[in-house]
Design an enzyme around this catalytic site. Structure first.
Site, mmCIF file in Angstrom:
data_model
loop_
_atom_site.group_PDB
_atom_site.id
_atom_site.type_symbol
_atom_site.label_atom_id
_atom_site.label_comp_id
_atom_site.label_asym_id
_atom_site.label_seq_id
_atom_site.Cartn_x
_atom_site.Cartn_y
_atom_site.Cartn_z
ATOM 1 N N ASN A 12 0.927 -1.650 0.329
ATOM 2 C CA ASN A 12 -0.331 0.281 -0.069
ATOM 3 C C ASN A 12 0.549 1.539 -0.239
ATOM 4 O O ASN A 12 1.716 1.585 0.822
ATOM 5 C CB ASN A 12 -0.951 -0.170 0.955
ATOM 6 C CG ASN A 12 -1.719 0.900 1.680
ATOM 7 O OD1 ASN A 12 -1.548 2.411 0.147
ATOM 8 N ND2 ASN A 12 -2.500 1.123 2.592
ATOM 9 N N TRP A 13 0.814 1.579 -1.155
ATOM 10 C CA TRP A 13 1.470 2.768 -1.380
ATOM 11 C C TRP A 13 1.347 4.226 -0.679
ATOM 12 O O TRP A 13 1.801 4.980 -0.671
ATOM 13 C CB TRP A 13 1.487 3.210 -3.021
ATOM 14 C CG TRP A 13 3.256 2.143 -3.334
ATOM 15 C CD1 TRP A 13 3.729 0.868 -2.941
ATOM 16 C CD2 TRP A 13 4.402 2.326 -4.224
ATOM 17 N NE1 TRP A 13 4.978 1.051 -3.721
ATOM 18 C CE2 TRP A 13 4.696 1.402 -4.095
ATOM 19 C CE3 TRP A 13 4.258 3.627 -5.878
ATOM 20 C CZ2 TRP A 13 5.768 1.866 -5.042
ATOM 21 C CZ3 TRP A 13 5.450 4.027 -5.914
ATOM 22 C CH2 TRP A 13 6.274 2.594 -6.490
ATOM 23 N N GLY A 174 3.409 2.614 10.438
ATOM 24 C CA GLY A 174 3.813 3.269 10.087
ATOM 25 C C GLY A 174 4.557 3.737 11.572
ATOM 26 O O GLY A 174 6.047 4.960 11.764
ATOM 27 N N SER A 213 4.339 -2.011 10.253
ATOM 28 C CA SER A 213 5.567 -2.086 10.338
ATOM 29 C C SER A 213 6.379 -3.648 9.565
ATOM 30 O O SER A 213 7.389 -3.777 10.124
ATOM 31 C CB SER A 213 5.917 -1.973 11.464
ATOM 32 O OG SER A 213 6.237 -0.808 12.017
ATOM 33 N N GLY A 234 3.002 -0.951 4.357
ATOM 34 C CA GLY A 234 3.793 0.104 3.486
ATOM 35 C C GLY A 234 4.462 0.832 3.220
ATOM 36 O O GLY A 234 4.973 0.455 2.225
ATOM 37 N N GLY A 235 4.958 1.505 4.022
ATOM 38 C CA GLY A 235 6.974 1.760 4.041
ATOM 39 C C GLY A 235 7.778 0.912 2.909
ATOM 40 O O GLY A 235 8.345 1.525 2.217
HETATM 41 P P1 13P Z 1 3.897 0.135 7.140
HETATM 42 O O1 13P Z 1 3.932 -0.772 6.858
HETATM 43 O O2 13P Z 1 4.181 1.454 6.895
HETATM 44 O O3 13P Z 1 3.560 0.134 9.085
HETATM 45 O O4 13P Z 1 2.295 0.565 6.584
HETATM 46 C C1 13P Z 1 1.229 -0.549 7.333
HETATM 47 C C2 13P Z 1 0.028 0.104 6.707
HETATM 48 O O5 13P Z 1 -0.927 0.816 7.212
HETATM 49 C C3 13P Z 1 -0.322 -0.864 5.296
HETATM 50 O O6 13P Z 1 -1.639 -0.658 4.787
#
Ligand code: 13P
Length: 252
Positions: A12-13, A174, A213, A234-235
């Site tokens: 998920n960007w 995050g 994370s 995410g990241g």
């Molecule tokens: P992170 O991997 O950056 O913690 O984000 C997770 C997320 O919200 C994916 O949808």
């Protein structure tokens, strides 16, 4: 448990990426090559990039998804996009009910359910997100909160083919913090049982993803937990190299 579930690593960007980021999709496609990585792979870029990414990913192992949609097909909804529009752009799946949408845009379970139905209406799959806050976990309410989100966000007609659940504890998104493997196992079992109550045995084949994370360094441990059928990242999905490091958890 019946048939083993094929996992998915979904990226998920969020609100990141420009046309210059096509280099990352090209690197991901090239890095995966033609060999089976052991799981499905998806990137959900901002809507502005769905079409160009879908063209690059055509014929590859990478699917392209969207991060949200409006529940309606057309209408006076300035700034919104319908599931049909996202399907036309090349999305195969839509993430609905991400905690950032629930928080920033005041989406409730009812809205999320309507959006999942909209995804199906357009012939797409839905990834329905759930997850507790730090306060709720500390108060010992996590299992109950997440179960009630699943019950209220899952539309009638949900199947393993049209729906995936993503458990994303808000406090892990995050932050670099993750729940222990035991806590993830407890929550995913709780979600599976909740799904069983709603849709019966067929829920044993529904994917339940963990998100929050996930990094190459913790992917092996998190992805091997019972009832974890993939990751929503995410990241660490923004760079092909990191995302490939997570996907590597599925190589035998
Ligand atoms: P992170 O991997 O950056 O913690 O984000 C997770 C997320 O919200 C994916 O949808």
């Amino acid at each position: 448990m019946s048939t083993p579930i094929r996992a998915i690593a979904a990226g998920n960007w969020k609100m990141n990426g420009t046309v210059a980021s096509t280099a990352e999709i090209e690197a991901l496609v090239a890095g995966l090559g033609s060999e089976d990585p052991g799981c499905d792979v998806m990137i959900c870029p901002p809507a502005t990039l769905i079409n160009i990414f879908a063209q690059i990913a055509l014929g590859s192992r990478v699917e392209i998804g969207a991060q949200d949609c409006h529940a309606n097909e057309t209408g006076a909804h300035t700034g919104d996009l319908s599931a049909e529009m996202l399907a036309e752009a090349g999305a195969t799946t839509i993430i609905v009910g991400h905690s950032e949408r629930r928080q920033d845009h005041f989406e409730n379970n009812e809205t999320v359910r309507a959006k999942a139905e909209a995804a199906w209406r357009a012939g797409l799959k839905a990834i329905i997100c759930c997850g507790e806050s730090d306060e709720q976990r500390k108060a010992g309410e996590a299992l109950e909160v997440v179960a009630s989100q699943v019950v209220a966000s899952l539309p009638e007609g949900a199947t393993p083919e049209n729906t995936t659940i993503a458990y994303e504890p808000i406090w892990a998104i995050g932050t670099g913090k993750t729940p222990t493997a035991a806590d993830v196992a407890e929550m995913h079992a709780n979600i599976r049982t909740t799904l069983n109550k709603i849709i019966g045995d067929t829920a044993n084949e529904m994917r339940i993803l963990y998100g929050g994370s996930v990094k190459p360094a913790n992917a092996d441990e998190l992805m091997s937990v019972d009832n974890v059928n993939g990751a929503l990242v995410g990241g660490a999905s923004l760079k092909a190299e990191d995302f490939l490091g997570i996907i590597a958890a599925y190589k035998d």
